[in-house]
Each structure stands twice: as C-alpha cells, then as structure tokens.
Design a protein around this motif. Structure first.
Motif, mmCIF file in Angstrom:
data_model
loop_
_atom_site.group_PDB
_atom_site.id
_atom_site.type_symbol
_atom_site.label_atom_id
_atom_site.label_comp_id
_atom_site.label_asym_id
_atom_site.label_seq_id
_atom_site.Cartn_x
_atom_site.Cartn_y
_atom_site.Cartn_z
ATOM 1 N N GLU A 60 9.496 -3.654 -17.533
ATOM 2 C CA GLU A 60 8.746 -3.414 -16.307
ATOM 3 C C GLU A 60 9.650 -3.761 -15.134
ATOM 4 O O GLU A 60 10.226 -4.843 -15.090
ATOM 5 C CB GLU A 60 7.469 -4.254 -16.254
ATOM 6 C CG GLU A 60 6.429 -3.819 -17.240
ATOM 7 C CD GLU A 60 5.126 -4.601 -17.125
ATOM 8 O OE1 GLU A 60 5.024 -5.517 -16.281
ATOM 9 O OE2 GLU A 60 4.210 -4.291 -17.887
ATOM 10 N N MET B 143 9.775 -3.909 -10.953
ATOM 11 C CA MET B 143 9.050 -3.865 -9.701
ATOM 12 C C MET B 143 10.060 -3.774 -8.558
ATOM 13 O O MET B 143 11.022 -4.533 -8.513
ATOM 14 C CB MET B 143 8.197 -5.110 -9.496
ATOM 15 C CG MET B 143 7.423 -5.074 -8.181
ATOM 16 S SD MET B 143 6.840 -6.687 -7.641
ATOM 17 C CE MET B 143 8.361 -7.548 -7.320
ATOM 18 N N ALA C 248 9.848 -3.932 -4.481
ATOM 19 C CA ALA C 248 8.883 -4.259 -3.434
ATOM 20 C C ALA C 248 9.577 -4.499 -2.100
ATOM 21 O O ALA C 248 10.684 -5.022 -2.046
ATOM 22 C CB ALA C 248 8.086 -5.499 -3.832
ATOM 23 N N ASN D 63 1.185 -0.894 -5.451
ATOM 24 C CA ASN D 63 0.398 -1.929 -4.794
ATOM 25 C C ASN D 63 0.830 -1.897 -3.336
ATOM 26 O O ASN D 63 2.017 -2.010 -3.050
ATOM 27 C CB ASN D 63 0.680 -3.293 -5.434
ATOM 28 C CG ASN D 63 -0.145 -4.393 -4.813
ATOM 29 O OD1 ASN D 63 -0.248 -4.500 -3.606
ATOM 30 N ND2 ASN D 63 -0.722 -5.224 -5.656
ATOM 31 N N ALA E 245 4.804 -2.049 -3.241
ATOM 32 C CA ALA E 245 5.427 -2.436 -4.504
ATOM 33 C C ALA E 245 5.219 -1.290 -5.486
ATOM 34 O O ALA E 245 4.102 -0.802 -5.634
ATOM 35 C CB ALA E 245 4.823 -3.722 -5.051
ATOM 36 N N ILE F 146 5.655 -0.495 -9.390
ATOM 37 C CA ILE F 146 5.895 -1.109 -10.691
ATOM 38 C C ILE F 146 6.070 0.017 -11.700
ATOM 39 O O ILE F 146 5.164 0.819 -11.905
ATOM 40 C CB ILE F 146 4.748 -2.053 -11.108
ATOM 41 C CG1 ILE F 146 4.592 -3.175 -10.085
ATOM 42 C CG2 ILE F 146 5.021 -2.654 -12.487
ATOM 43 C CD1 ILE F 146 3.465 -3.002 -9.152
ATOM 44 N N VAL G 140 1.462 -9.362 -7.074
ATOM 45 C CA VAL G 140 2.861 -8.953 -7.043
ATOM 46 C C VAL G 140 3.668 -10.098 -6.475
ATOM 47 O O VAL G 140 3.456 -10.524 -5.347
ATOM 48 C CB VAL G 140 3.052 -7.687 -6.177
ATOM 49 C CG1 VAL G 140 4.505 -7.318 -6.088
ATOM 50 C CG2 VAL G 140 2.234 -6.549 -6.734
#
Length: 165
Positions: free
Chosen positions: A79, A81, A83, A130, A136, A138, A163
């Motif tokens: 995963e 992310m 952001a 998000n 963000a 993901i 997050v």
C-alpha cells in the motif's frame, strides 16, 4: 519472503526533481517484496503520476509545499500513500470524468484533466482517495493476481480512514 508489516515513510519537497527519489525507493521496496518486473514498472508509473499531481496542483507557484509518501509492506500487498496538505479538489467530479479512453478519438479530443488518475487506476489494483486536508491517494498492488478479485471495488472515496502525514 517472510510475512511483514513494515512501514517506510518519505517526505519530499513538492518539486518535480524529487520524483525520481521516490521511484527508486518504490522500485527497491517492490523488488524486495518479490513483485515481477512489470508490476514494479506499474507501481513506479502510478507513484510518479500521484506525486506529479501533488506537485502541479496542490500548491501555488510561490508556496513551499511537501509531499508525504508512505509504503506499507504487508504479506499480500503493498500500500502506497501519497499525500499533500495543499489545495484539495472535488474527488467525485474527477471520478465521474474518468472513463475508458476511446481508441478512435484523436489526440486533440482527449481530455488532459484526470488522465493521471486514470493511469493510476489502470495500473494499480485498488485506489482510495481522502481529501480531509489536502489530498491523499492510497494505492494498493497485490502480490498475487487472485487477491484483486477479492477486492474488486477498485476506486473509492474514503473519508473515515485516518491518514498519517
């Protein structure tokens, strides 16, 4: 590889010249986890698109911003992310504009807006947004292709997932 749940975090200036640093990190992490070459290339392109979006759209030209990148290494997936804490955008509007490309359309007819997100969605197995504070993205890439079927709800918007920044 033995099951793991390691986390790697990077914070880079929101400048295009640092995208290569994150691509190299992504390549090393994915290689260590056992992803094949094609999957590693997909991950590198997707992460480049996500960071490019943050660099180009999150902050104004005179604003110094940062992009946080987190790699979560899980036994069955990676995963990632990406952001920022810059300007947000209407995720629903962008997602509605995303649709499969018409192969018969000329280059002039293709909309530039949302192409990066379309690429990310195409290359990764699952994508979540998000936009509580900035944006963000993901992105999830499963190690085994059969895992994708278990998580078939590919793109979704998430407001309740915390997050870390």
């Amino acid at each position: 590889m033995k099951p793991t749940s390691d986390t790697i975090e990077l914070t880079i200036p929101a400048k295009a010249e640092y995208i290569g640093v994150v691509r190299l990190t992504a390549s090393g992490v994915a290689n260590r986890m056992g992803y094949p070459y094609d999957a590693i290339e997909d991950i590198k392109v997707a992460i480049s698109e996500a960071i490019t979006n943050a660099v180009n759209h999150a902050y104004s030209e005179d604003e110094e911003g940062e992009v946080a990148v987190r790699f979560q290494l899980l036994p069955d997936r990676l995963e990632i992310m990406v952001a920022d804490k810059g300007r947000s955008f209407n995720v629903n509007a962008i997602l509605e504009e995303m649709k499969p490309l018409d192969a018969s359309a000329s280059l002039e007819e293709l909309s530039e807006g949302g192409l990066g997100l379309f690429l990310i969605d195409t290359l990764m197995d699952q994508v979540t947004f998000n936009n509580d504070s900035g944006i963000a993205v993901i992105m999830t890439k499963f190690l085994q292709r059969d895992e994708v079927e278990l998580h078939a709800d590919r793109i979704k918007q998430s407001y309740d997932r915390p997050v870390g920044r």
